[in-house]
Design a protein around this motif. Structure first.
Motif, mmCIF file in Angstrom:
data_model
loop_
_atom_site.group_PDB
_atom_site.id
_atom_site.type_symbol
_atom_site.label_atom_id
_atom_site.label_comp_id
_atom_site.label_asym_id
_atom_site.label_seq_id
_atom_site.Cartn_x
_atom_site.Cartn_y
_atom_site.Cartn_z
ATOM 1 N N PHE A 3 -2.566 4.411 3.143
ATOM 2 C CA PHE A 3 -1.466 3.514 3.486
ATOM 3 C C PHE A 3 -0.776 3.939 4.783
ATOM 4 C CE2 PHE A 3 3.028 2.167 3.056
ATOM 5 C CZ PHE A 3 2.835 0.801 2.975
ATOM 6 N N GLN A 9 -6.558 -1.537 8.314
ATOM 7 C CA GLN A 9 -6.236 -1.167 6.938
ATOM 8 C C GLN A 9 -7.163 -1.860 5.949
ATOM 9 O OE1 GLN A 9 -2.281 -1.905 4.694
ATOM 10 N NE2 GLN A 9 -2.013 0.091 5.703
ATOM 11 N N ASN A 61 -9.459 0.103 3.030
ATOM 12 C CA ASN A 61 -8.845 -0.219 1.746
ATOM 13 C C ASN A 61 -9.491 0.538 0.586
ATOM 14 O OD1 ASN A 61 -7.073 -1.499 0.064
ATOM 15 N ND2 ASN A 61 -8.149 -3.457 0.042
ATOM 16 N N LEU A 87 -4.605 1.228 -3.134
ATOM 17 C CA LEU A 87 -3.893 0.473 -2.107
ATOM 18 C C LEU A 87 -3.986 -1.020 -2.388
ATOM 19 C CD1 LEU A 87 -2.370 0.279 0.563
ATOM 20 C CD2 LEU A 87 -4.568 0.411 1.750
ATOM 21 N N ARG A 114 -1.048 -3.812 -2.861
ATOM 22 C CA ARG A 114 -0.963 -5.037 -2.060
ATOM 23 C C ARG A 114 -0.960 -6.278 -2.941
ATOM 24 N NH1 ARG A 114 -5.429 -3.991 2.607
ATOM 25 N NH2 ARG A 114 -4.765 -6.079 3.258
#
Length: 448
Positions: A389, A397, A401, A405, A409
């Protein structure tokens, strides 16, 4: 005789009476001691797990039943599939490399005089939070070599073997005899003649960016049978200030500029300019056109894009290994302290070298410890979130991933709590077999 028997029976001690507890039976006391822990366990572990399981079968509003739709999304959503792929990479490489480094450090520090100090330094990153480590490595991986340590080292090594150009922004000015050529080079419009000095003025390089060897530019002198000339920074312009197309006292030569003489598309001679910008070519250059090759103007090497789409995951795994190799080293060193030294000495007496002792004696004896370390790190990397992160920039990002994470999200950024709960349950299912394996192995070691 009967009276003696009766007297003996009367003197026999009575069986001890069980002592009662002030608070009741022993089970009650045990239950009272365990009750606070059980309440906390239920409130902080059992209830959240149960709620996540129930929520994973609900729609996004939480009012309707969604069946297996949320779990189906785990294998159809592109973001989650990328996270799954990256988690596999994490589980395979991060624990393996961290454990291998920990093993090497633990074995080598036994032979180093300052082994304890070395272990302290290697273990020190464990005292840093994931947040702080993420900020540190975000700076380490900065693209600018003046800021990022990784690129500063990489660029330094690269420039040692392939010197970067000092004139990346240089180009012909107005009224220049040079014209652009395909590929980024510049070439004279007309052929040059021996004995007639050539002027190759350029502009575009800031005075503070000129090479260290640059000196005041001078007009080249003619030499019979040779082509001479000057290439310099022709920045002084204007009436009464300087002469356009001729070296002025305040202008610097392009030291190290490469010049090639080209005839019919072939290079017949080449040279480099001196510190004052002057150069000399042999008689083969007579009638040729002079070219400044594109290598003179190549942009300086700026290192690797560590946080780009292709390298961001390995870069973040590197920061994780930096933190957790010390943890692996300490556990392995503790196991190594219990290895019988006579076995190692016996192997050496039998003629085994150090590599054979390490591979055939030390590593097999440390196998239980190595397994515990690897499994513990596998559990840890399945939950990795902070480093990804913080280190991965917004542009990459998605490429870095991971499941933890993606859970964050989906649950907070995209407002899809059903899918987020399904990811949480899926992570739990992945961790349980690893934890079960670790517990079984620990119990087996205790029985031994």
């Amino acid at each position: 005789m009967a009276s003696n028997t009766a007297a003996g029976a009367a003197k026999a001690p009575a069986p001890p009476r069980s002592r009662g507890s002030v608070t009741g039976t022993r089970r009650t006391v045990a239950a009272l001691f365990l009750l606070p822990a059980l309440v906390l366990l239920g409130a902080l572990v059992v209830y959240p797990i149960g709620y996540s399981v129930v929520r994973s079968f609900s729609d996004q509003s939480g009012d309707g039943f969604a069946g297996l739709d949320n779990y189906r999304a785990l294998f159809t959503d592109d973001g989650i599939r990328t996270a799954l792929k990256n988690n596999v990479i994490w589980v395979v490489f991060a624990p393996t490399v961290a454990t291998a480094l920990g093993l090497v450090f633990a074995v080598l520090t036994e032979r180093v005089r300052w082994g304890t100090a070395f272990k302290l330094v290697v273990f020190m990153p464990m005292a840093i939070s994931m947040l702080a480590a993420g900020i540190i490595f975000r700076l380490v991986y900065d693209q600018d070599p003046d800021k990022g340590v990784a690129n500063a080292v990489w660029v330094g090594v690269h420039d040692t073997f392939a010197q970067a150009s000092a004139f990346p922004k240089a180009h012909p000015g107005r009224q220049s005899p040079l014209e652009p050529e395909k590929g980024g080079a510049f070439i004279t419009e007309e052929p040059v003649r021996a004995g007639d000095p050539v002027a190759l003025p350029l502009v575009g390089v800031a005075p503070d960016q000129m090479p260290d060897g640059a000196r005041k530019a001078v007009q080249a002198r003619p030499e019979p049978g040779r082509v001479t000339g000057t290439t310099w920074q022709d920045f002084t312009r204007g009436k009464g200030v300087g002469t356009l197309g001729a070296p002025d006292p305040s202008e610097l030569g392009y030291a190290g500029m490469r010049i090639e003489a080209v005839k019919d598309g072939e290079v017949v001679a080449s040279t480099k300019a001196a510190g004052d910008g002057t150069f000399t070519l042999p008689e083969e250059a007579d009638g040729a056109r002079l070219r400044l090759p594109a290598s003179n103007f190549a942009a300086p090497y700026n290192g690797l894009d560590w946080l780009g789409p292709s390298l961001v995951t390995p870069a973040i795994i590197g920061s994780y290994i930096w933190m957790w190799a010390g943890f692996a080293m300490v556990l392995i060193a503790a196991g190594l302290a219990g290895v019988p030294r006579e076995l190692l000495e016996a192997a050496r007496v039998d003629g085994a070298n150090e590599w054979q002792v390490f591979r055939r004696v030390t590593v097999p004896l440390l196998a239980p410890v190595l397994a515990v370390v690897v499994v513990t790190l596998m559990i840890n990397v399945l939950k990795v979130f902070d480093l990804v992160f913080i280190i991965a920039p917004g542009s990459s990002q998605d490429d870095a991933n991971v499941l933890a994470l993606e859970l964050y999200r989906k649950g907070f950024s995209e407002d899809q709590p059903g899918i987020a709960s399904a990811i949480a349950v899926f992570l739990l299912l992945l961790v349980i077999p690893v934890m079960w394996f670790n517990i079984r192995r620990l119990r087996r070691e205790v029985r031994r």
